[in-house]
Write a protein that holds these residues in place. Structure first.
Motif, short mmCIF file in Angstrom:
data_model
loop_
_atom_site.label_atom_id
_atom_site.label_comp_id
_atom_site.label_asym_id
_atom_site.label_seq_id
_atom_site.Cartn_x
_atom_site.Cartn_y
_atom_site.Cartn_z
N LEU A 213 0.85 -0.92 -0.12
CA LEU A 213 -0.08 -0.16 -0.32
C LEU A 213 0.75 1.83 0.09
CD1 LEU A 213 -3.17 -0.70 2.50
CD2 LEU A 213 -2.95 -0.89 -0.19
N LEU A 214 2.30 1.33 1.11
CA LEU A 214 2.30 2.31 0.86
C LEU A 214 3.01 2.87 -0.95
CD1 LEU A 214 5.12 1.81 3.56
CD2 LEU A 214 4.00 3.60 3.21
N PRO A 215 3.47 1.96 -1.71
CA PRO A 215 3.57 2.41 -3.13
C PRO A 215 3.04 3.44 -3.67
CG PRO A 215 4.93 0.36 -2.62
CD PRO A 215 3.22 0.69 -1.61
N LEU A 216 1.33 2.78 -2.66
CA LEU A 216 0.06 3.84 -4.21
C LEU A 216 0.00 5.06 -3.09
CD1 LEU A 216 -1.96 0.13 -4.37
CD2 LEU A 216 -1.49 1.38 -6.04
N ALA A 217 -0.04 4.70 -2.01
CA ALA A 217 -0.30 6.12 -1.40
C ALA A 217 0.92 7.16 -1.65
CB ALA A 217 0.25 5.43 0.22
#
Length: 396
Positions: A213-217
């Protein structure tokens, strides 16, 4: 030694003991494990020799900073999760603060003498990483099969480049390891369950959620979220020792233009001079990215995020360790992965480290001298950090 001491008193004891180690543990992760054994097995009896060996084996198996993970696990065994956090904070803070302060004052190193000192730190990076590649190749690539996997990793890191090349090399190493390598003889020892299955599941779920999720955020979340993503990903992929974080972080912070390659190599050289874990290099990078208070915030975020994945994996895997290490597939996968990281680090030794530091014959001579001081005369890294910058000033 279980004792009946109040939990707060025990946590204070853990913090004080690890703080002393954080202030005095020079020499890198292998030396740290020696300090830990002396402090917690020999002197204090917090765990047995076999229990200590078991924790070391587990932390060598997992990605992340092995010595910090062992310290975290000792704190966990001694004082639960609060004890583990106390151990990590005390062992990490001294070097993180020292490197953040160095980054804040690095701009003051102007003039010929200052530039020669900075160039000397870059030469230190050449010597230290060459020593790491030499030592790791002997241990992790002892046969033709694993040497071949390391060579494949070099080609992928060089010709693909960036984060994609490094991730592809690690994935290829894991696959080739399962295909080509032979499992080691499995150890057997009774399972020790300091943690519940629920805690294990939560830690593993959080590890993968953040990784996904961090790459998307980060695509629209601003600078702080982007730093969280970059340093978490680097910490999640470090197999084989702290020096392997160098090419991963270089791809994350230099390639996007957050800091210059020269600033990066200067900080990496300085990181060899401080005690404690090499991962605290992240604190230097955070301060180097931005001035003032904002740089301090980025340093704190970067430091927490680069350590977090290794600690989550430790909590997640610890209850299942005995079953995992008996798996022949897991053993061969790790063998292939470790061989691949030798190749990745070897590629990084040339670019950016060699290219950024060796610009004339005198630089080569000094870097070679530093390498020999580390490998033949067994000088500690912090002495080489003093010697090479001084030599650079005298010959500059």
């Amino acid at each position: 030694m279980t004792g009946t001491r109040h939990p707060h008193s025990r946590r204070g004891e853990i913090f004080r003991t690890f703080l002393l180690l954080g202030l005095t543990s020079f020499g890198g992760p292998i030396a740290h494990l020696g300090y830990f054994r002396e402090a917690f097995v020999v002197r204090r009896g917090w765990l047995s020799e076999s229990d200590f060996a078991d924790l070391v084996a587990l932390c060598q198996f997992l990605p992340g900073p092995a010595s910090s993970q062992v310290g975290f696990a000792i704190g966990l065994r001694r004082g639960g999760l609060p004890g583990a956090l106390a151990a990590w904070c005390a062992f990490t803070l001294p070097s993180a603060i020292a490197l953040a302060l160095f980054a804040s004052g690095a701009s003051a190193l102007g003039g010929d003498v200052g530039q020669s000192l900075i160039h000397g730190l870059k030469l230190v990076a050449v010597a230290v990483v060459a020593n790491a590649v030499w030592g790791m190749a002997g241990k992790l690539c002892p046969d033709r099969t694993r040497a071949g996997i390391a060579l494949v990793a070099v080609f992928m890191a060089v010709f693909i480049g960036g984060t994609a090349g490094q991730l592809g090399a690690i994935a290829a190493g894991a696959g080739l390891g399962v295909w080509w390598c032979r499992p080691a003889t499995a150890m057997t020892r009774p399972d020790r369950r300091e943690l519940s299955g629920r805690a294990s599941f939560f830690a593993l779920a959080l590890f993968f959620l953040l990784l996904l999720l961090l790459p998307l955020a980060a695509t629209g979340g601003g600078e702080v979220v982007a730093v969280m993503d970059a340093f978490y990903r680097a910490g999640a992929l470090v197999f084989g020792g702290g020096h392997v974080v160098l090419p991963l972080l270089q791809a994350e912070v230099v390639d996007p233009g957050w800091i210059s390659e020269s600033t990066f190599l200067t900080g990496y050289g300085a990181a060899q001079a401080v005690p404690g874990p090499l991962f605290t290099f992240s604190a230097y990078l955070g301060v180097a990215m931005a001035p003032g208070v904002h740089g301090g915030i980025l340093a704190a975020v970067a430091t927490v995020m680069i350590f977090l994945p290794g600690m989550l994996l430790l909590v997640g895997v610890l209850p299942h360790w005995d079953r995992l290490r008996a798996s022949s597939t897991a053993q061969t996968l790790i063998q292939g992965t470790n061989a691949a990281v030798v190749g990745i680090l070897g590629a990084a030794l040339y670019a950016p480290i060699w290219q950024g530091a060796i610009v004339e014959p005198a630089d080569f001579a000094l870097a070679l001298a530093g390498f020999l001081l580390l490998t033949v005369w067994r000088w500690p890294a912090w002495l080489v950090v003093i010697a090479l910058p001084l030599a650079s000033v005298l010959t500059g």
